[in-house]
Design an enzyme around this catalytic site. Structure first.
Site, PDB file in Angstrom:
ATOM      1  N   ASN A 171     -62.346 -63.131 -40.661  1.00 17.42           N
ATOM      2  CA  ASN A 171     -63.295 -63.995 -41.376  1.00 17.42           C
ATOM      3  C   ASN A 171     -64.600 -63.975 -40.586  1.00 17.42           C
ATOM      4  O   ASN A 171     -64.674 -64.545 -39.500  1.00 17.42           O
ATOM      5  CB  ASN A 171     -62.705 -65.413 -41.445  1.00 17.42           C
ATOM      6  CG  ASN A 171     -63.681 -66.422 -42.011  1.00 17.42           C
ATOM      7  OD1 ASN A 171     -64.739 -66.056 -42.536  1.00 17.42           O
ATOM      8  ND2 ASN A 171     -63.337 -67.696 -41.891  1.00 17.42           N
ATOM      9  N   TRP A 172     -65.604 -63.303 -41.139  1.00 19.74           N
ATOM     10  CA  TRP A 172     -66.856 -63.129 -40.386  1.00 19.74           C
ATOM     11  C   TRP A 172     -67.704 -64.391 -40.388  1.00 19.74           C
ATOM     12  O   TRP A 172     -68.698 -64.472 -39.664  1.00 19.74           O
ATOM     13  CB  TRP A 172     -67.652 -61.961 -40.967  1.00 19.74           C
ATOM     14  CG  TRP A 172     -66.991 -60.622 -40.817  1.00 19.74           C
ATOM     15  CD1 TRP A 172     -65.782 -60.374 -40.207  1.00 19.74           C
ATOM     16  CD2 TRP A 172     -67.468 -59.356 -41.271  1.00 19.74           C
ATOM     17  NE1 TRP A 172     -65.496 -59.030 -40.253  1.00 19.74           N
ATOM     18  CE2 TRP A 172     -66.510 -58.375 -40.906  1.00 19.74           C
ATOM     19  CE3 TRP A 172     -68.615 -58.940 -41.956  1.00 19.74           C
ATOM     20  CZ2 TRP A 172     -66.673 -57.018 -41.199  1.00 19.74           C
ATOM     21  CZ3 TRP A 172     -68.780 -57.598 -42.252  1.00 19.74           C
ATOM     22  CH2 TRP A 172     -67.824 -56.649 -41.873  1.00 19.74           C
ATOM     23  N   LYS A 173     -67.360 -65.343 -41.225  1.00 18.23           N
ATOM     24  CA  LYS A 173     -68.158 -66.578 -41.337  1.00 18.23           C
ATOM     25  C   LYS A 173     -69.632 -66.206 -41.579  1.00 18.23           C
ATOM     26  O   LYS A 173     -69.903 -65.226 -42.259  1.00 18.23           O
ATOM     27  CB  LYS A 173     -67.948 -67.468 -40.118  1.00 18.23           C
ATOM     28  CG  LYS A 173     -66.446 -67.710 -39.859  1.00 18.23           C
ATOM     29  CD  LYS A 173     -66.157 -68.798 -38.898  1.00 18.23           C
ATOM     30  CE  LYS A 173     -64.641 -68.947 -38.729  1.00 18.23           C
ATOM     31  NZ  LYS A 173     -64.269 -70.036 -37.859  1.00 18.23           N
ATOM     32  N   HIS A 209     -61.031 -73.025 -46.533  1.00 19.77           N
ATOM     33  CA  HIS A 209     -61.207 -72.952 -45.080  1.00 19.77           C
ATOM     34  C   HIS A 209     -61.614 -74.335 -44.558  1.00 19.77           C
ATOM     35  O   HIS A 209     -62.356 -75.061 -45.224  1.00 19.77           O
ATOM     36  CB  HIS A 209     -62.268 -71.899 -44.726  1.00 19.77           C
ATOM     37  CG  HIS A 209     -62.310 -71.637 -43.253  1.00 19.77           C
ATOM     38  ND1 HIS A 209     -62.997 -72.452 -42.390  1.00 19.77           N
ATOM     39  CD2 HIS A 209     -61.709 -70.694 -42.494  1.00 19.77           C
ATOM     40  CE1 HIS A 209     -62.809 -72.012 -41.146  1.00 19.77           C
ATOM     41  NE2 HIS A 209     -62.036 -70.938 -41.188  1.00 19.77           N
ATOM     42  N   GLU A 243     -63.732 -75.243 -42.496  1.00 20.97           N
ATOM     43  CA  GLU A 243     -65.181 -75.486 -42.440  1.00 20.97           C
ATOM     44  C   GLU A 243     -65.718 -75.866 -43.820  1.00 20.97           C
ATOM     45  O   GLU A 243     -66.646 -76.666 -43.929  1.00 20.97           O
ATOM     46  CB  GLU A 243     -65.895 -74.240 -41.872  1.00 20.97           C
ATOM     47  CG  GLU A 243     -65.695 -74.145 -40.355  1.00 20.97           C
ATOM     48  CD  GLU A 243     -65.662 -72.736 -39.799  1.00 20.97           C
ATOM     49  OE1 GLU A 243     -66.154 -71.803 -40.457  1.00 20.97           O
ATOM     50  OE2 GLU A 243     -65.110 -72.565 -38.696  1.00 20.97           O
ATOM     51  N   GLU A 253     -54.132 -72.986 -40.163  1.00 22.41           N
ATOM     52  CA  GLU A 253     -55.172 -73.012 -39.145  1.00 22.41           C
ATOM     53  C   GLU A 253     -55.375 -74.438 -38.647  1.00 22.41           C
ATOM     54  O   GLU A 253     -56.122 -75.210 -39.260  1.00 22.41           O
ATOM     55  CB  GLU A 253     -56.489 -72.500 -39.726  1.00 22.41           C
ATOM     56  CG  GLU A 253     -56.414 -71.093 -40.257  1.00 22.41           C
ATOM     57  CD  GLU A 253     -57.797 -70.436 -40.302  1.00 22.41           C
ATOM     58  OE1 GLU A 253     -57.960 -69.419 -39.621  1.00 22.41           O
ATOM     59  OE2 GLU A 253     -58.689 -70.960 -40.976  1.00 22.41           O
ATOM     60  N   GLY A 292     -62.173 -71.769 -33.212  1.00 20.08           N
ATOM     61  CA  GLY A 292     -63.418 -71.559 -32.473  1.00 20.08           C
ATOM     62  C   GLY A 292     -63.488 -72.341 -31.166  1.00 20.08           C
ATOM     63  O   GLY A 292     -64.537 -72.439 -30.548  1.00 20.08           O
ATOM     64  N   SER A 304     -58.451 -69.245 -32.851  1.00 17.71           N
ATOM     65  CA  SER A 304     -58.585 -68.593 -31.549  1.00 17.71           C
ATOM     66  C   SER A 304     -57.556 -67.484 -31.297  1.00 17.71           C
ATOM     67  O   SER A 304     -57.067 -67.332 -30.177  1.00 17.71           O
ATOM     68  CB  SER A 304     -58.551 -69.633 -30.420  1.00 17.71           C
ATOM     69  OG  SER A 304     -59.617 -70.560 -30.571  1.00 17.71           O
ATOM     70  N   GLY A 358     -61.360 -65.392 -36.594  1.00 16.14           N
ATOM     71  CA  GLY A 358     -62.789 -65.636 -36.719  1.00 16.14           C
ATOM     72  C   GLY A 358     -63.549 -64.878 -35.650  1.00 16.14           C
ATOM     73  O   GLY A 358     -63.852 -63.689 -35.789  1.00 16.14           O
ATOM     74  N   GLY A 359     -63.832 -65.556 -34.552  1.00 18.59           N
ATOM     75  CA  GLY A 359     -64.668 -65.006 -33.477  1.00 18.59           C
ATOM     76  C   GLY A 359     -64.287 -63.599 -33.038  1.00 18.59           C
ATOM     77  O   GLY A 359     -65.153 -62.723 -32.899  1.00 18.59           O
TER      78      GLY A 359
HETATM   79  P1  PGA Z   1     -61.464 -68.467 -34.720  1.00 18.58           P
HETATM   80  O1  PGA Z   1     -61.605 -68.808 -36.305  1.00 18.58           O
HETATM   81  O2  PGA Z   1     -60.587 -67.250 -34.629  1.00 18.58           O
HETATM   82  O3  PGA Z   1     -62.885 -68.202 -34.268  1.00 18.58           O
HETATM   83  O4  PGA Z   1     -60.855 -69.652 -34.079  1.00 18.58           O
HETATM   84  C1  PGA Z   1     -60.505 -68.729 -37.149  1.00 18.58           C
HETATM   85  C2  PGA Z   1     -60.902 -69.144 -38.540  1.00 18.58           C
HETATM   86  O5  PGA Z   1     -61.692 -70.088 -38.689  1.00 18.58           O
HETATM   87  O6  PGA Z   1     -60.436 -68.544 -39.540  1.00 18.58           O
END
Ligand code: PGA
Length: 250
Positions: free
Chosen positions: A9-11, A94, A96, A166, A172, A212, A233-234
């Site tokens: 997920n590149w956000k 998600h 967020e 998640e 993150g 993470s 994500g990251g």
């Molecule tokens: P993260 O994000 O790997 O940076 O913790 C995961 C996500 O939000 O899907």
């Protein structure tokens, strides 16, 4: 047998040109691996990435979409537009989107049903906040998010659903749930799906872990019975970090 499914997920990262460079490098690097791989670029980066990934098995997903198909909805992007680009998958719910943009379970459910009706595959995200976990509400929150998020989804359509567990406190933050804690949550979710559907549906369901995930913890997570993949994500933003996650079993 559930096939491993690793998603990035590149956000709100990666311009179209950065996305193309990344996608080409990743497509080359994953050749020959049989893990299912998905990337979810920002909307404007999607067309270039779809083009760059032609001929590759990497799936391109959107990170969100509108709850309507067309009309006066300024700033929104519809399933019809995504499909026209060749996008087959969408991430919905998600954390967020839930916490920063006020998306409720009912709203997310509307989008889940719309995506399925449009023939798209859905990666539905669920997970508790630290406050909820500490208050002993983990199971209550997961039950609500799964039950409400999947309301009206048929057993047949469950073949088009992936769940991503998640825990919000692990996203993150560098804090990962222990593989045991994550697996317990996944087992609970699978049992819940069995109650809502059938044992067969529950056994087939891919449940990804997210929060993470990185090269150093992916093996331990993926070794757990109920963890079938990862939503990253990251660490999905560079091939150097993402490739060892995709190739966790090598
Ligand atoms: P993260 O994000 O790997 O940076 O913790 C995961 C996500 O939000 O899907």
């Amino acid at each position: 047998m559930r096939k491993a499914y690793i998603a990035g997920n590149w956000k709100m990262n990666m311009t179209p040109s950065e996305g193309v460079a990344f996608a080409k490098e990743l497509a080359e690097a994953v050749k020959g691996l049989d893990t299912k791989v998905m990337v979810a670029p920002p909307f404007v980066t999607i067309p270039a990435v779809v083009e760059a990934l032609k001929g590759s098995s990497i799936i391109v997903a959107a990170q969100n979409m509108s709850d309507n198909l067309s009309g006066a909805f300024t700033g929104e992007v519809s399933a019809l537009m995504l499909k026209d680009l060749g996008v087959t998958n969408v991430i919905l719910g998600h954390s967020e989107r839930r916490s920063l943009y006020g998306e409720t379970d009912q709203f997310i459910n509307k989008k889940v049903l719309l995506a399925l009706a449009q023939g798209m595959d859905v990666d539905l995200c669920i997970g508790e906040t630290l406050e909820e976990r500490e208050a002993g509400k983990l199971e209550e929150v997961l039950t609500r998010q799964v039950t409400e998020g999947l309301k009206g989804v048929s057993a047949e359509d469950m073949a088009h659903i992936t769940l991503a567990y998640e825990p919000v406190w692990a996203i993150g933050t560098g804090k990962t749930a222990t593989p045991e804690d994550a697996d317990d949550a996944h087992a609970f979710i699978r049992k819940l799906i069995e109650k809502l559907y059938t044992k067969g549906v529950a056994e087939e369901l891919i449940i990804q872990y997210g929060g993470s995930v990185k090269a150093s913890n992916v093996k331990a997570l993926m070794s757990k019975e109920h963890i079938d993949g990862a939503l990253v994500g990251g660490a999905s933003l560079s091939v150097e970090q993402f490739l060892p996650i995709v190739a966790f079993d090598k």
